[in-house]
Enzyme design. Structure first.
Site, PDB file in Angstrom:
ATOM      1  N   HIS A 264     -68.348 -35.340  51.691  1.00  0.00           N
ATOM      2  CA  HIS A 264     -67.217 -35.892  50.918  1.00  0.00           C
ATOM      3  C   HIS A 264     -67.713 -36.459  49.579  1.00  0.00           C
ATOM      4  CE1 HIS A 264     -65.712 -36.717  55.204  1.00  0.00           C
ATOM      5  NE2 HIS A 264     -64.808 -35.895  54.726  1.00  0.00           N
TER       6      HIS A 264
ATOM      7  N   SER B 219     -67.102 -35.505  60.154  1.00  0.00           N
ATOM      8  CA  SER B 219     -67.230 -36.897  60.589  1.00  0.00           C
ATOM      9  C   SER B 219     -67.546 -36.965  62.085  1.00  0.00           C
ATOM     10  CB  SER B 219     -65.940 -37.651  60.281  1.00  0.00           C
ATOM     11  OG  SER B 219     -65.686 -37.582  58.900  1.00  0.00           O
TER      12      SER B 219
ATOM     13  N   ARG C  60     -65.005 -26.171  53.336  1.00  0.00           N
ATOM     14  CA  ARG C  60     -66.386 -26.029  53.811  1.00  0.00           C
ATOM     15  C   ARG C  60     -66.723 -24.576  54.125  1.00  0.00           C
ATOM     16  NH1 ARG C  60     -65.794 -30.099  58.530  1.00  0.00           N
ATOM     17  NH2 ARG C  60     -63.753 -29.122  58.376  1.00  0.00           N
TER      18      ARG C  60
ATOM     19  N   LYS D 116     -55.824 -38.081  66.473  1.00  0.00           N
ATOM     20  CA  LYS D 116     -57.213 -38.550  66.622  1.00  0.00           C
ATOM     21  C   LYS D 116     -57.242 -40.074  66.535  1.00  0.00           C
ATOM     22  CE  LYS D 116     -58.920 -35.427  63.339  1.00  0.00           C
ATOM     23  NZ  LYS D 116     -59.919 -35.152  62.326  1.00  0.00           N
TER      24      LYS D 116
HETATM   25  N1  COA Z   1     -67.804 -32.708  53.860  1.00  0.00           N
HETATM   26  C1  COA Z   1     -67.972 -33.050  55.128  1.00  0.00           C
HETATM   27  N2  COA Z   1     -66.974 -33.073  56.037  1.00  0.00           N
HETATM   28  C2  COA Z   1     -65.763 -32.746  55.608  1.00  0.00           C
HETATM   29  C3  COA Z   1     -65.509 -32.363  54.295  1.00  0.00           C
HETATM   30  C4  COA Z   1     -66.588 -32.367  53.395  1.00  0.00           C
HETATM   31  N3  COA Z   1     -66.452 -32.023  52.121  1.00  0.00           N
HETATM   32  N4  COA Z   1     -64.205 -32.079  54.174  1.00  0.00           N
HETATM   33  C5  COA Z   1     -63.666 -32.273  55.366  1.00  0.00           C
HETATM   34  N5  COA Z   1     -64.606 -32.674  56.239  1.00  0.00           N
HETATM   35  C6  COA Z   1     -64.419 -32.973  57.659  1.00  0.00           C
HETATM   36  C7  COA Z   1     -63.864 -34.350  57.891  1.00  0.00           C
HETATM   37  O1  COA Z   1     -64.905 -35.281  58.047  1.00  0.00           O
HETATM   38  C8  COA Z   1     -63.093 -34.176  59.174  1.00  0.00           C
HETATM   39  O2  COA Z   1     -63.968 -34.287  60.276  1.00  0.00           O
HETATM   40  P1  COA Z   1     -63.401 -34.696  61.722  1.00  0.00           P
HETATM   41  O3  COA Z   1     -62.346 -33.702  62.102  1.00  0.00           O
HETATM   42  O4  COA Z   1     -64.599 -34.589  62.568  1.00  0.00           O
HETATM   43  O5  COA Z   1     -62.872 -36.100  61.573  1.00  0.00           O
HETATM   44  C9  COA Z   1     -62.618 -32.726  59.132  1.00  0.00           C
HETATM   45  O6  COA Z   1     -63.445 -32.094  58.185  1.00  0.00           O
HETATM   46  C10 COA Z   1     -61.201 -32.586  58.720  1.00  0.00           C
HETATM   47  O7  COA Z   1     -61.071 -33.256  57.486  1.00  0.00           O
HETATM   48  P2  COA Z   1     -59.752 -33.148  56.655  1.00  0.00           P
HETATM   49  O8  COA Z   1     -59.311 -31.733  56.616  1.00  0.00           O
HETATM   50  O9  COA Z   1     -59.941 -33.877  55.386  1.00  0.00           O
HETATM   51  O10 COA Z   1     -58.700 -33.845  57.575  1.00  0.00           O
HETATM   52  P3  COA Z   1     -58.465 -35.311  57.687  1.00  0.00           P
HETATM   53  O11 COA Z   1     -57.923 -35.556  59.054  1.00  0.00           O
HETATM   54  O12 COA Z   1     -59.660 -36.071  57.287  1.00  0.00           O
HETATM   55  O13 COA Z   1     -57.312 -35.539  56.576  1.00  0.00           O
HETATM   56  C11 COA Z   1     -55.043 -35.455  55.713  1.00  0.00           C
HETATM   57  C12 COA Z   1     -56.125 -34.782  56.575  1.00  0.00           C
HETATM   58  C13 COA Z   1     -55.067 -36.950  55.876  1.00  0.00           C
HETATM   59  C14 COA Z   1     -55.308 -35.126  54.251  1.00  0.00           C
HETATM   60  C15 COA Z   1     -53.683 -34.859  56.146  1.00  0.00           C
HETATM   61  O14 COA Z   1     -53.586 -34.947  57.557  1.00  0.00           O
HETATM   62  C16 COA Z   1     -52.505 -35.567  55.518  1.00  0.00           C
HETATM   63  O15 COA Z   1     -52.170 -35.318  54.390  1.00  0.00           O
HETATM   64  N6  COA Z   1     -51.872 -36.470  56.279  1.00  0.00           N
HETATM   65  C17 COA Z   1     -50.716 -37.252  55.809  1.00  0.00           C
HETATM   66  C18 COA Z   1     -49.461 -36.798  56.533  1.00  0.00           C
HETATM   67  C19 COA Z   1     -48.879 -35.596  55.860  1.00  0.00           C
HETATM   68  O16 COA Z   1     -48.502 -35.605  54.710  1.00  0.00           O
HETATM   69  N7  COA Z   1     -48.777 -34.528  56.648  1.00  0.00           N
HETATM   70  C20 COA Z   1     -48.254 -33.292  56.180  1.00  0.00           C
HETATM   71  C21 COA Z   1     -49.301 -32.513  55.493  1.00  0.00           C
HETATM   72  S1  COA Z   1     -48.739 -30.907  55.230  1.00  0.00           S
END
Ligand code: COA
Length: 170
Positions: free
Chosen positions: A18, A130, A92, A43
């Site tokens: 990140h 994560s 990724r 989660k």
């Molecule tokens: N480097 C390392 N790890 C990364 C990464 C990077 N560059 N990018 C993503 N990851 C990992 C994260 O650590 C996470 O790991 P985990 O599943 O083990 O916790 C995984 O990839 C998923 O990350 P991400 O895709 O960013 O999902 P998230 O759950 O962290 O965030 C939101 C998603 C919050 C952006 C999304 O759910 C959201 O917008 N929520 C608000 C509600 C909403 O509007 N919903 C409708 C959306 S259409």
């Protein structure tokens, strides 16, 4: 560029993957708002919201162009409330693509003004998540090349607290 971008995620915890995206985004955008989400679609976070926000603030304490904020509810509503129209996401591997496409199209449907820009996560971090960090740390592995020290310290503090809680119930 005189643009502000919002980089949303759950950051439970933030990793060098990140951080790499944020640092590269600072070369393109004037300001990066790291938006830490409460909801993680089922989660249960390991770190509280205060801890997740606090860790990221500590990491970027010398970078005034990085702002860290919690957000609840729909991403599009939060983005609008900040008068921003651009969202940043990291990709990724090709496996991320389908979910990201779906999410960016859904966001676009809800708010036509919001654009999502994607950055490829550097290959040395493309395997990282994560959850992998939490697995490694809870099983006593080394993660110093994957997360900053502050994450390792906070994780170990939390783990000790939890063990003490369990022992005190026994
Ligand atoms: N480097 C390392 N790890 C990364 C990464 C990077 N560059 N990018 C993503 N990851 C990992 C994260 O650590 C996470 O790991 P985990 O599943 O083990 O916790 C995984 O990839 C998923 O990350 P991400 O895709 O960013 O999902 P998230 O759950 O962290 O965030 C939101 C998603 C919050 C952006 C999304 O759910 C959201 O917008 N929520 C608000 C509600 C909403 O509007 N919903 C409708 C959306 S259409």
């Amino acid at each position: 560029m005189d643009k502000v971008v919002i980089y949303p995620g759950s950051f439970d915890p933030i990793t060098y993957g990140h951080i790499n995206i944020i640092e590269r985004a600072l070369k393109i955008f004037r300001k990066v708002i790291v938006a830490v989400s409460y909801s993680q679609s089922g989660k249960k976070p390991f770190f509280s919201m205060e801890e997740r926000v606090g860790i990221i603030k500590e990491i970027f304490r010398r970078e005034r162009r990085v702002v860290v904020e919690p957000f609840k509810g729909l991403l599009v509503d939060y983005v609008k409330s900040r008068n921003v129209d651009t969202v940043l996401r990291g990709l990724r591997t090709v496996a991320d693509f389908e979910f990201e496409l779906q999410m960016s199209l859904a966001n676009k449907k809800m708010s036509g003004n919001i654009e999502t820009v994607f950055m490829m996560t550097e290959d040395r971090y493309s395997f990282l998540s994560s959850s992998i960090i939490k697995d490694i740390l809870s099983l006593g592995g080394r993660a110093d090349e994957l997360v900053p020290d502050v994450v390792i310290r906070r994780f170990s503090d939390r783990l000790k607290e939890r063990k003490t809680d369990i022992v005190s119930w026994e």
